[in-house]
Enzyme design. Structure first.
Site, PDB file in Angstrom:
ATOM      1  CD  GLU A  35      -2.737   1.319  -0.040  1.00 14.51           C
ATOM      2  OE1 GLU A  35      -3.078   0.361  -0.749  1.00 14.51           O
ATOM      3  OE2 GLU A  35      -2.977   2.508  -0.343  1.00 14.51           O
ATOM      4  CG  HIS A  37       5.792   0.211  -3.181  1.00 12.17           C
ATOM      5  ND1 HIS A  37       5.800  -1.012  -2.566  1.00 12.17           N
ATOM      6  CD2 HIS A  37       7.065   0.648  -3.162  1.00 12.17           C
ATOM      7  CE1 HIS A  37       7.026  -1.315  -2.204  1.00 12.17           C
ATOM      8  NE2 HIS A  37       7.825  -0.324  -2.550  1.00 12.17           N
ATOM      9  CD  GLN A 148       8.463  11.487   6.784  1.00 12.01           C
ATOM     10  OE1 GLN A 148       7.517  12.192   6.492  1.00 12.01           O
ATOM     11  NE2 GLN A 148       8.833  11.227   8.035  1.00 12.01           N
ATOM     12  CD  GLN A 153      15.906   5.645  -1.383  1.00 10.42           C
ATOM     13  OE1 GLN A 153      16.625   4.663  -1.485  1.00 10.42           O
ATOM     14  NE2 GLN A 153      14.598   5.564  -1.592  1.00 10.42           N
ATOM     15  CB  SER A 186       9.220  -5.062   0.082  1.00 10.35           C
ATOM     16  OG  SER A 186       8.626  -4.058  -0.719  1.00 10.35           O
TER      17      SER A 186
END
Ligand code: PAF
Length: 286
Positions: A35, A37, A148, A153, A186
């Site tokens: 969800e 992504h 976030q 990153q 994931s």
């Protein structure tokens, strides 16, 4: 939805969209979509007429001994979810397509890459900066949407965009959480049922420190201590770091300034699973 596997096809598709005057948003992912992504894809749609999702488990951002081989993959499921979420194209190249024989270039973002994740995952952000550069050049976006959840990153990508003069707007989307607070990832599929329950301690630790900060605590060590006190509730947790830092420079002063935007960061391992999470707080003005 277009399914594209080569850089040349991807560039041709992106160029056609640009020629038609359409704004392109890219959502870079490593697949095994959840969800979190899908919320990025939906947010991308609000910023552009064309949404391109990329799916590539990038070997160069995994350090030796990390989970590159066992990283969860399910292309058919991702393809379906991506289409349902409204992506116009899915770019899913092979490793050979992105790093053909004779490939030798690496992109390094210095400074911001060297702390926290950079310290615990050797070479990780070089791999991220390199693949994100290549994905930008393949998909030619006007907008790039990142979550976030990987806060550091997003800072690395922001610096990369600035330093390499990419004409790309960076959109950072809020972390999507399970009902009990665990940030969607994931990698959560690696957790045993017991670890899955224990993993909620990360968010509880962040919330404890965020509440202290909201109540006016500006001493960095106190904010970190508030996180560590909660994290100790799960002895099985192996902590890489719990930190409080300036949200944009990642500097760690002893005392934050009133009104300063602070990021609380946690990275820890539970069994075979490494989890990261963060929370941003603006300290009250005095
Ligand atoms: O956040 C991720 O999933 C990856 O680091 C990214 C940005 C897709 C690069 O491989």
């Amino acid at each position: 939805m277009e399914f594209i596997t080569t850089v040349q096809q991807m560039q041709r598709y992106a160029e056609q969209q640009r020629c038609r005057g359409r704004r392109i948003a890219v959502v870079p992912t490593m697949g095994y979509l959840h969800e979190g992504h899908l919320s990025l894809i939906r947010l991308a749609r609000q910023h552009a007429e064309v949404v391109i999702t990329t799916l590539f488990v990038n070997p160069t951002q995994f350090a030796p001994g990390e989970d590159y081989e066992r990283y969860p993959r399910d292309l058919e499921r991702d393809r379906r979810l991506c289409a349902e979420a409204g992506s116009d194209a899915l770019f899913a190249p092979s490793v050979e397509e992105m790093y053909p024989g004779g490939y030798t270039t690496r992109v390094s973002v210095l400074g911001i890459s060297q702390k926290f994740e950079g310290q615990f995952r050797a070479g990780h952000f070089d791999g991220v900066a390199t693949i994100v550069t290549k994905l930008f050049l393949a998909t030619k976006p006007h907008v790039a949407v990142f979550g976030q959840k990987d806060w550091q990153q997003t800072l690395v990508v922001r610096q990369l965009i600035r330093d390499l003069n990419f004409d790309i707007e960076l959109v950072v989307a809020p972390t999507v959480r399970e009902p009990d607070g665990l940030a969607m990832s994931s990698r959560n599929v690696y957790l045993s049922p017991q670890e899955r329950q224990q993993a909620t301690v990360l968010y509880r630790a962040l919330r404890a420190a965020a509440e202290r900060a909201a109540a006016g605590e500006r001493r960095r060590r106190e904010l970190v201590a508030a996180m560590e006190a909660v994290l100790r509730e799960v002895p099985a947790l192996v902590l890489d770091y719990a930190a409080a830092a300036d949200a944009y420079t990642l500097e760690e002063p002893e005392l934050f300034a009133p009104g300063q935007e602070v990021v609380l960061l946690v990275a820890a391992r539970l069994g075979q699973t490494r989890l990261i999470d963060n929370e941003r707080v603006r300290l009250p003005e005095e």
